[in-house]
Each structure stands twice: as structure tokens, then as C-alpha cells.
Design an enzyme around this catalytic site. Structure first.
Site, PDB file in Angstrom:
ATOM      1  CD  GLU A 144     -15.265   9.341  13.132  1.00  0.00           C
ATOM      2  OE1 GLU A 144     -14.368   8.509  13.431  1.00  0.00           O
ATOM      3  OE2 GLU A 144     -16.474   9.127  13.287  1.00  0.00           O
ATOM      4  CG  HIS A 146      -1.185   3.583   4.453  1.00  0.00           C
ATOM      5  ND1 HIS A 146      -1.788   3.019   5.551  1.00  0.00           N
ATOM      6  CD2 HIS A 146      -0.838   2.565   3.637  1.00  0.00           C
ATOM      7  CE1 HIS A 146      -1.826   1.698   5.396  1.00  0.00           C
ATOM      8  NE2 HIS A 146      -1.253   1.399   4.245  1.00  0.00           N
ATOM      9  CB  SER A 178      -0.930   0.013   1.218  1.00  0.00           C
ATOM     10  OG  SER A 178      -0.179  -0.163   2.418  1.00  0.00           O
TER      11      SER A 178
END
Length: 282
Positions: A231, A238, A55
Site C-alpha cells: 500500500e 525511518h 530505529s
């Protein structure tokens, strides 16, 4: 998703994020158009860059903005005509990437002169998940299998140690990847494979920036800044766009240091345009 749907999605963002997201879309469209012309005409066989990994490399969509993988911005550093194929996928390890069939289309597509960037480690470490876990020894063997398969196709593999996690203890950045970066380094040395030590280079950068400033590179931000994350977010693995650009720059530096065919894919010094600094619009 078509261009109209992308633009509709972008309208929910602040002006800066709109501009960056739209430019990313246009750059991707330009690359795809060029690739289609080149491959259909057969008039150019420029080297291509394939990037496999997790990722921290994956190409993200507007639905996860501002998350941005390194493979998403490599185009910023390479010459016109060099196509970048980002095959990285969230959550994958050297083991699961192959077992899920994600390696097969990459191996099939490789041709002589292509570069294969290989960057794993974040998920190989996860002992509680047998579908992804690979011991450091197996991790090394898996990396070697990817590299040898690429070489068998005449491609040029490059091993990349995993990107550093932003884990501070006080003012000191602390390692989290255990034996995995050393496993990549030892493999490269033993087998004579090209290496970019991104773990070390990214750690130096993050430590130099320090704990507060380095948040800007990662998915660490307050609530109500991005519609996808009302939020807020505290994710020290990441990347946001700025982080992807910074860390991919370190990968480009590594390719430059390797020299030869690895450096030849990179942009040369920019040529001055006749309209530079003239104050013209458009």
C-alpha cells in the site's frame, strides 16, 4: 534465518533490490566470519564500534526491506578489521534501553579503545508513554550515565544528536525534536564529551535536497514498489538504504572531524588496483 531462506525471500524483489539486499547479507556474513576468527585466535585487538540507539540506527531484516538503519551501513565507512556491533532497537529511549536490559551486554562487552556511539531522542520525547519518556534533563543524565560507564571500561563514547525528521512546512524543513538536540549539545560542552551534531548536519542535507527529492532517503514511496508495503508508505522518520548511507556518511564525517582514535577507524583513501578501469569482468 539461514542463507537459503534469505535468498528465497529476496526473489520477490526487483533486480536492484535483490542485489542490494544480497550484498548486505554477504557483507554481514564477512563481518561475522572475521569477528569469530579474530576473537577466537586472540591475535588482533583492533578497536570495535558499538552503536546504541533507536530505529533510525537499528539493523533491519529482509522482512522490513527497504527500511535500513544507519548502523546497518557503517561498515561501508570503516577500515577492514573494524567490527561494528549495532545494538540499537526500534522504539527505545535512553530510559527504556537500560530498563529492558539492552545496555547490560554492551557494557559487559566494551573494552579499552572501543568506540561507543550513543544516539537517542526520538522516543525520549514521547510524553504520553511513561515507559520511554525522559524529560530533557533526565535525558541528559541518562546519556551521561552511558558515557561514564563506557569511560570506566576504557572505551570512547561519542554523543550524537537525533536524526532530523523530514517535516516540511511549504519549502522549509521545520524542527521536531524540541529541546533534545540542545540537551545533547549542552551535555557534551559541559562534560567535555565528543559530539557529532547529526541533527544539524542532516537538517542541512534534507533542506538542500528539498521536499520532493528528500523522499528518496526516507520510507516515503508509492504503492506496489516493495512487497513488504503493497500500500506504499509515508514515514518521514525511518530510512531507506540511500538515506542510511547518506546520513551515516555524516556520522563518518563527524568521526573524521573529531580526529585521533575516532578518525582512525575510518577507511583511508582507496588504493588504485591494477585491474581498475581495465574493463575486465569478474
Amino acid at each position: 534465518m539461514n542463507a537459503r531462506a534469505i535468498l528465497a525471500r529476496l526473489r520477490g524483489f526487483a533486480a536492484f533490490d535483490f542485489c542490494v539486499g544480497f550484498l548486505l547479507f554477504l557483507d554481514r556474513l564477512r563481518a561475522i566470519t572475521f569477528i569469530m576468527y579474530r576473537e577466537e585466535s586472540g591475535i588482533c585487538m583492533a578497536p570495535r564500534i558499538f552503536w546504541i540507539g533507536d530505529s533510525t540506527v537499528q539493523f533491519n531484516s529482509i522482512f522490513t526491506w527497504p527500511q535500513c538503519g544507519m548502523g546497518q551501513v557503517l561498515d561501508l565507512y570503516v577500515r577492514p578489521g573494524i567490527a561494528v556491533y549495532d545494538h540499537a532497537r526500534n522504539g527505545r529511549s535512553t530510559k527504556s534501553f537500560r530498563e529492558e536490559g539492552l545496555w547490560t551486554p554492551v557494557e559487559d562487552a566494551l573494552r579499552p579503545g572501543d568506540l561507543l556511539l550513543i544516539q537517542f531522542g526520538h522516543n525520549d520525547e514521547k510524553m504520553n508513554d511513561p515507559t520511554r519518556y525522559a524529560s530533557p534533563e533526565q535525558f541528559s543524565a541518562n546519556l551521561l550515565a552511558y558515557a561514564r560507564a563506557a569511560q570506566a571500561k576504557g572505551a570512547l563514547p561519542v554523543l550524537i544528536t537525533p536524526l532530523v525528521r523530514r517535516h516540511f512546512e511549504g519549502d522549509t524543513l521545520t524542527p521536531t525534536h524540541g529541546a533534545y538536540p540542545d540537551a545533547v549539545r549542552a551535555l557534551a560542552s559541559r562534560e567535555g564529551l565528543p559530539l557529532i551534531d547529526l541533527t544539524a548536519a542532516s537538517a542541512r542535507l534534507v533542506q538542500r535536497l528539498g521536499e520532493p527529492a528528500s523522499r528518496e532517503l526516507y520510507m516515503v514511496f508509492a504503492p506496489n514498489l516493495y512487497p513488504n508495503y503493497p500500500e506504499g508508505k509515508t514515514d518521514n522518520t525511518h530510512l531507506r538504504y540511500a538515506g542510511a548511507v547518506k546520513f551515516t556518511g555524516l556520522v563518518a564525517d563527524g568521526l573524521q572531524t573529531l580526529g585521533g582514535a575516532y578518525a582512525q577507524v575510518l577507511l583511508a583513501a582507496p588504493e588504485k588496483d591494477k585491474y581498475d578501469e581495465k574493463g575486465y569482468e569478474g
